[in-house]
Design a protein around this motif. Sequence first.
Motif, PDB file in Angstrom:
ATOM      1  N   LEU A  88      27.546  27.150  40.261  1.00  0.00           N
ATOM      2  CA  LEU A  88      28.581  28.068  40.725  1.00  0.00           C
ATOM      3  C   LEU A  88      29.431  27.424  41.813  1.00  0.00           C
ATOM      4  CD1 LEU A  88      29.573  30.944  40.226  1.00  0.00           C
ATOM      5  CD2 LEU A  88      28.038  31.724  42.031  1.00  0.00           C
ATOM      6  N   ASN A  89      28.807  26.615  42.665  1.00  0.00           N
ATOM      7  CA  ASN A  89      29.548  25.914  43.710  1.00  0.00           C
ATOM      8  C   ASN A  89      30.541  24.933  43.105  1.00  0.00           C
ATOM      9  OD1 ASN A  89      30.041  23.866  45.940  1.00  0.00           O
ATOM     10  ND2 ASN A  89      28.780  25.375  47.027  1.00  0.00           N
ATOM     11  N   LYS A  90      30.106  24.224  42.069  1.00  0.00           N
ATOM     12  CA  LYS A  90      31.011  23.274  41.401  1.00  0.00           C
ATOM     13  C   LYS A  90      32.148  23.999  40.695  1.00  0.00           C
ATOM     14  CE  LYS A  90      31.004  19.441  38.076  1.00  0.00           C
ATOM     15  NZ  LYS A  90      32.182  19.946  37.349  1.00  0.00           N
ATOM     16  N   ALA A  91      31.848  25.148  40.056  1.00  0.00           N
ATOM     17  CA  ALA A  91      32.891  25.908  39.375  1.00  0.00           C
ATOM     18  C   ALA A  91      33.946  26.390  40.357  1.00  0.00           C
ATOM     19  CB  ALA A  91      32.272  27.086  38.635  1.00  0.00           C
ATOM     20  N   LEU A  92      33.524  26.826  41.547  1.00  0.00           N
ATOM     21  CA  LEU A  92      34.483  27.279  42.551  1.00  0.00           C
ATOM     22  C   LEU A  92      35.328  26.122  43.065  1.00  0.00           C
ATOM     23  CD1 LEU A  92      35.600  29.550  44.280  1.00  0.00           C
ATOM     24  CD2 LEU A  92      33.707  29.205  45.885  1.00  0.00           C
ATOM     25  N   ARG A  93      34.732  24.956  43.271  1.00  0.00           N
ATOM     26  CA  ARG A  93      35.500  23.784  43.709  1.00  0.00           C
ATOM     27  C   ARG A  93      36.516  23.373  42.648  1.00  0.00           C
ATOM     28  NH1 ARG A  93      33.614  20.928  48.142  1.00  0.00           N
ATOM     29  NH2 ARG A  93      31.550  21.577  48.933  1.00  0.00           N
ATOM     30  N   ASP A  94      36.097  23.345  41.397  1.00  0.00           N
ATOM     31  CA  ASP A  94      37.005  22.948  40.318  1.00  0.00           C
ATOM     32  C   ASP A  94      38.177  23.924  40.197  1.00  0.00           C
ATOM     33  OD1 ASP A  94      35.330  20.824  39.848  1.00  0.00           O
ATOM     34  OD2 ASP A  94      34.308  21.769  38.132  1.00  0.00           O
ATOM     35  N   VAL A 138      34.240  47.431  50.446  1.00  0.00           N
ATOM     36  CA  VAL A 138      35.213  46.550  49.794  1.00  0.00           C
ATOM     37  C   VAL A 138      34.533  45.190  49.650  1.00  0.00           C
ATOM     38  CG1 VAL A 138      37.507  45.543  49.868  1.00  0.00           C
ATOM     39  CG2 VAL A 138      37.125  47.801  50.864  1.00  0.00           C
ATOM     40  N   ILE A 139      34.425  44.701  48.423  1.00  0.00           N
ATOM     41  CA  ILE A 139      33.691  43.470  48.140  1.00  0.00           C
ATOM     42  C   ILE A 139      34.581  42.534  47.327  1.00  0.00           C
ATOM     43  CG2 ILE A 139      31.635  42.463  47.067  1.00  0.00           C
ATOM     44  CD1 ILE A 139      30.273  45.164  47.378  1.00  0.00           C
ATOM     45  N   VAL A 140      34.565  41.261  47.704  1.00  0.00           N
ATOM     46  CA  VAL A 140      35.248  40.214  46.937  1.00  0.00           C
ATOM     47  C   VAL A 140      34.175  39.337  46.306  1.00  0.00           C
ATOM     48  CG1 VAL A 140      36.823  38.249  47.019  1.00  0.00           C
ATOM     49  CG2 VAL A 140      37.273  40.260  48.423  1.00  0.00           C
ATOM     50  N   THR A 141      34.249  39.177  44.983  1.00  0.00           N
ATOM     51  CA  THR A 141      33.242  38.406  44.261  1.00  0.00           C
ATOM     52  C   THR A 141      33.903  37.296  43.440  1.00  0.00           C
ATOM     53  OG1 THR A 141      33.292  39.878  42.330  1.00  0.00           O
ATOM     54  CG2 THR A 141      31.738  40.420  44.088  1.00  0.00           C
ATOM     55  N   PHE A 142      33.102  36.259  43.182  1.00  0.00           N
ATOM     56  CA  PHE A 142      33.499  35.165  42.285  1.00  0.00           C
ATOM     57  C   PHE A 142      32.394  34.993  41.247  1.00  0.00           C
ATOM     58  CE2 PHE A 142      33.122  30.657  41.126  1.00  0.00           C
ATOM     59  CZ  PHE A 142      34.374  30.442  40.558  1.00  0.00           C
ATOM     60  N   GLU A 143      32.750  35.221  40.006  1.00  0.00           N
ATOM     61  CA  GLU A 143      31.792  35.128  38.898  1.00  0.00           C
ATOM     62  C   GLU A 143      30.563  36.005  39.141  1.00  0.00           C
ATOM     63  OE1 GLU A 143      32.367  33.613  36.144  1.00  0.00           O
ATOM     64  OE2 GLU A 143      34.206  32.538  36.710  1.00  0.00           O
ATOM     65  N   LEU A 200      31.353  36.966  47.820  1.00  0.00           N
ATOM     66  CA  LEU A 200      31.850  36.025  48.827  1.00  0.00           C
ATOM     67  C   LEU A 200      31.909  36.671  50.210  1.00  0.00           C
ATOM     68  CD1 LEU A 200      34.748  34.196  46.929  1.00  0.00           C
ATOM     69  CD2 LEU A 200      32.671  33.140  47.842  1.00  0.00           C
ATOM     70  N   CYS A 201      32.453  37.885  50.289  1.00  0.00           N
ATOM     71  CA  CYS A 201      32.558  38.587  51.565  1.00  0.00           C
ATOM     72  C   CYS A 201      32.743  40.070  51.300  1.00  0.00           C
ATOM     73  CB  CYS A 201      33.708  38.026  52.414  1.00  0.00           C
ATOM     74  SG  CYS A 201      35.298  38.049  51.563  1.00  0.00           S
ATOM     75  N   SER A 202      32.654  40.877  52.362  1.00  0.00           N
ATOM     76  CA  SER A 202      32.738  42.328  52.207  1.00  0.00           C
ATOM     77  C   SER A 202      33.280  42.957  53.483  1.00  0.00           C
ATOM     78  CB  SER A 202      31.368  42.919  51.861  1.00  0.00           C
ATOM     79  OG  SER A 202      30.452  42.662  52.901  1.00  0.00           O
ATOM     80  N   GLY A 203      33.639  44.226  53.370  1.00  0.00           N
ATOM     81  CA  GLY A 203      34.166  44.987  54.500  1.00  0.00           C
ATOM     82  C   GLY A 203      34.194  46.468  54.172  1.00  0.00           C
ATOM     83  N   ASN A 204      34.940  47.242  54.971  1.00  0.00           N
ATOM     84  CA  ASN A 204      34.991  48.692  54.802  1.00  0.00           C
ATOM     85  C   ASN A 204      36.412  49.199  54.960  1.00  0.00           C
ATOM     86  OD1 ASN A 204      32.269  48.084  56.592  1.00  0.00           O
ATOM     87  ND2 ASN A 204      31.889  49.405  54.821  1.00  0.00           N
ATOM     88  N   LEU A 205      36.693  50.283  54.233  1.00  0.00           N
ATOM     89  CA  LEU A 205      37.957  50.991  54.434  1.00  0.00           C
ATOM     90  C   LEU A 205      37.844  51.899  55.647  1.00  0.00           C
ATOM     91  CD1 LEU A 205      38.972  52.176  50.850  1.00  0.00           C
ATOM     92  CD2 LEU A 205      40.297  50.666  52.310  1.00  0.00           C
ATOM     93  N   PRO A 206      38.923  52.095  56.391  1.00  0.00           N
ATOM     94  CA  PRO A 206      38.882  53.085  57.480  1.00  0.00           C
ATOM     95  C   PRO A 206      38.902  54.504  56.914  1.00  0.00           C
ATOM     96  CG  PRO A 206      41.087  52.177  57.275  1.00  0.00           C
ATOM     97  CD  PRO A 206      40.231  51.405  56.312  1.00  0.00           C
TER      98      PRO A 206
END
Length: 231
Positions: A164-170, A123-128, A132-138
């Motif tokens: 990309l850092n500025k875009a995330l802050r905005d 399981v992955i969460v992405t921005f553009e 950003l972070c990841s994990g696993n399903l049981p």
Amino acid sequence: MYSGQYPPPPNYVMLQHQYGAPPPPYYAPQPYPQRRSRGNCCIRFICCIYCLLFLLIFFMAASLVLTYTFYKPKIPIYKLEDFSVTNFNMQPDMIINAEFLVTIRAQNPNRKIGFIYGKGSTVIVTFEGSTLCSGNLPAFHQGHENVTMLKIPLAGKATFGPDLNKALRDDNEQGRIPLMVQVNVPVTVVMDAFPMRQFDFHVSCHMTIDSLRPDKKPSILSTTYTFGFGF
């Protein structure tokens, strides 16, 4: 009329008793038997192969129709129920520490089909397009007509470039942050009590939230889902 010193020769008559047997009857030559050409044998062989293929395809199609009619398979339904931010820290050196808690609702609407969710999921969460972070399903077995709520902790440390850092802050300041949650999990279909072939199921959720602050519960503004699978 014959003329000369000698009398004319008598007429020749062949008698049967002269040679003991009558002359053989007229012999008509028999035609040679025609040989079967190799081309005809090849054509018959090809026709047999095509007939066997046709019967195989017919029986496979009939079995699929009967299976579909009996089991009436339906695609599982997945929905992102909740998204929480437990930690989100953007440091001056462009390093981002993120910890999220994602709640996914998995519904199996089938009466005679179950699912086994195996190990090795992501399981992955992405921005553009950047993680950003990841994990696993049981790993678990989902029975017939079952609804399972999955709480999945995600954690990660990412380094974004200045743009990309500025875009995330905005986006965070404007209250509209586009994120994507991608789920890849191996799934085995279980018909009655018989496990079938395993395949990889892919779910992508394009969502927009209003905040990434840990002290504020983010609201999910919109979601769009895409599904796919592979072997």
